[in-house]
Design a protein around this motif. Structure first.
Motif, PDB file in Angstrom:
ATOM      1  N   MET A 149       0.839  -1.168   0.000  1.00 33.26           N
ATOM      2  CA  MET A 149       0.000   0.000   0.000  1.00 33.26           C
ATOM      3  C   MET A 149       0.890   1.239   0.000  1.00 33.26           C
ATOM      4  N   ILE A 150       0.561   2.167  -0.876  1.00 34.81           N
ATOM      5  CA  ILE A 150       1.275   3.444  -0.933  1.00 34.81           C
ATOM      6  C   ILE A 150       0.242   4.560  -0.900  1.00 34.81           C
ATOM      7  N   HIS A 151       0.481   5.520  -0.031  1.00 37.81           N
ATOM      8  CA  HIS A 151      -0.280   6.771  -0.010  1.00 37.81           C
ATOM      9  C   HIS A 151       0.782   7.857   0.013  1.00 37.81           C
ATOM     10  N   GLY A 152       0.926   8.554  -1.104  1.00 32.30           N
ATOM     11  CA  GLY A 152       2.002   9.528  -1.194  1.00 32.30           C
ATOM     12  C   GLY A 152       1.647  10.684  -2.105  1.00 32.30           C
ATOM     13  N   PHE A 153       2.631  11.516  -2.361  1.00 31.16           N
ATOM     14  CA  PHE A 153       2.426  12.696  -3.197  1.00 31.16           C
ATOM     15  C   PHE A 153       2.635  12.359  -4.672  1.00 31.16           C
ATOM     16  N   ALA A 154       1.783  12.932  -5.506  1.00 32.54           N
ATOM     17  CA  ALA A 154       1.886  12.780  -6.957  1.00 32.54           C
ATOM     18  C   ALA A 154       2.941  13.742  -7.505  1.00 32.54           C
ATOM     19  N   ARG A 155       3.382  13.488  -8.716  1.00 31.97           N
ATOM     20  CA  ARG A 155       4.463  14.274  -9.325  1.00 31.97           C
ATOM     21  C   ARG A 155       4.135  15.746  -9.532  1.00 31.97           C
ATOM     22  N   ARG A 156       2.872  16.131  -9.518  1.00 34.98           N
ATOM     23  CA  ARG A 156       2.520  17.542  -9.682  1.00 34.98           C
ATOM     24  C   ARG A 156       2.529  18.306  -8.340  1.00 34.98           C
ATOM     25  N   GLN A 157       2.834  17.621  -7.244  1.00 34.57           N
ATOM     26  CA  GLN A 157       2.799  18.238  -5.916  1.00 34.57           C
ATOM     27  C   GLN A 157       3.666  19.495  -5.784  1.00 34.57           C
ATOM     28  N   PRO A 158       4.874  19.546  -6.339  1.00 32.59           N
ATOM     29  CA  PRO A 158       5.687  20.762  -6.150  1.00 32.59           C
ATOM     30  C   PRO A 158       4.993  22.049  -6.619  1.00 32.59           C
ATOM     31  N   ARG A 159       4.079  21.972  -7.570  1.00 32.37           N
ATOM     32  CA  ARG A 159       3.349  23.168  -8.021  1.00 32.37           C
ATOM     33  C   ARG A 159       2.515  23.778  -6.907  1.00 32.37           C
ATOM     34  N   TYR A 160       2.045  22.948  -5.982  1.00 32.54           N
ATOM     35  CA  TYR A 160       1.210  23.445  -4.891  1.00 32.54           C
ATOM     36  C   TYR A 160       2.023  24.119  -3.785  1.00 32.54           C
ATOM     37  N   GLY A 161       3.240  23.651  -3.561  1.00 39.19           N
ATOM     38  CA  GLY A 161       4.074  24.235  -2.511  1.00 39.19           C
ATOM     39  C   GLY A 161       3.508  24.054  -1.117  1.00 39.19           C
ATOM     40  N   THR A 162       2.838  22.933  -0.889  1.00 41.19           N
ATOM     41  CA  THR A 162       2.181  22.708   0.397  1.00 41.19           C
ATOM     42  C   THR A 162       2.769  21.528   1.156  1.00 41.19           C
ATOM     43  N   GLY A 163       4.017  21.176   0.878  1.00 44.27           N
ATOM     44  CA  GLY A 163       4.674  20.093   1.591  1.00 44.27           C
ATOM     45  C   GLY A 163       5.118  18.993   0.646  1.00 44.27           C
ATOM     46  N   GLY A 164       5.750  18.002   1.232  1.00 47.44           N
ATOM     47  CA  GLY A 164       6.260  16.883   0.443  1.00 47.44           C
ATOM     48  C   GLY A 164       7.571  17.224  -0.220  1.00 47.44           C
ATOM     49  N   PRO A 165       8.201  16.227  -0.835  1.00 48.58           N
ATOM     50  CA  PRO A 165       9.456  16.468  -1.526  1.00 48.58           C
ATOM     51  C   PRO A 165       9.275  17.453  -2.680  1.00 48.58           C
ATOM     52  N   GLY A 166      10.240  18.272  -2.906  1.00 43.49           N
ATOM     53  CA  GLY A 166      10.187  19.213  -4.009  1.00 43.49           C
ATOM     54  C   GLY A 166      10.841  18.681  -5.274  1.00 43.49           C
ATOM     55  N   ILE A 167      11.301  17.445  -5.236  1.00 42.03           N
ATOM     56  CA  ILE A 167      12.002  16.824  -6.355  1.00 42.03           C
ATOM     57  C   ILE A 167      11.063  15.827  -7.021  1.00 42.03           C
TER      58      ILE A 167
END
Length: 70
Positions: free
Chosen positions: A1-19
């Protein structure tokens, strides 16, 4: 099971890896588990309120698979 950030997450700037390379998409996960039974998969946006590091709109991935029987 994986619950994580999608690759478009850096556009939001609301946490998670920026890479982007450290983030997920469903194609990547399906390719990583080619013979596993996919029980649930979702790519969606949601509002998080998990403290200062994860607050606001987020791009999320859910992926649940079952290992094949031998």
């Amino acid at each position: 099971m994986i619950h994580g950030f999608a690759r478009r997450q850096p556009r939001y700037g609301t946490g998670g890896p920026g890479i982007v390379e450290q983030l997920y998409d469903l194609d990547l996960l399906r390719d990583a588990f080619p013979r596993w039974e996919v029980l649930h998969q979702a790519d969606y946006d949601a509002d998080l309120d998990e403290g200062a590091g994860h607050s606001g709109r987020a791009a999320l991935i859910d992926f649940v698979v079952r290992k094949p029987a031998r």
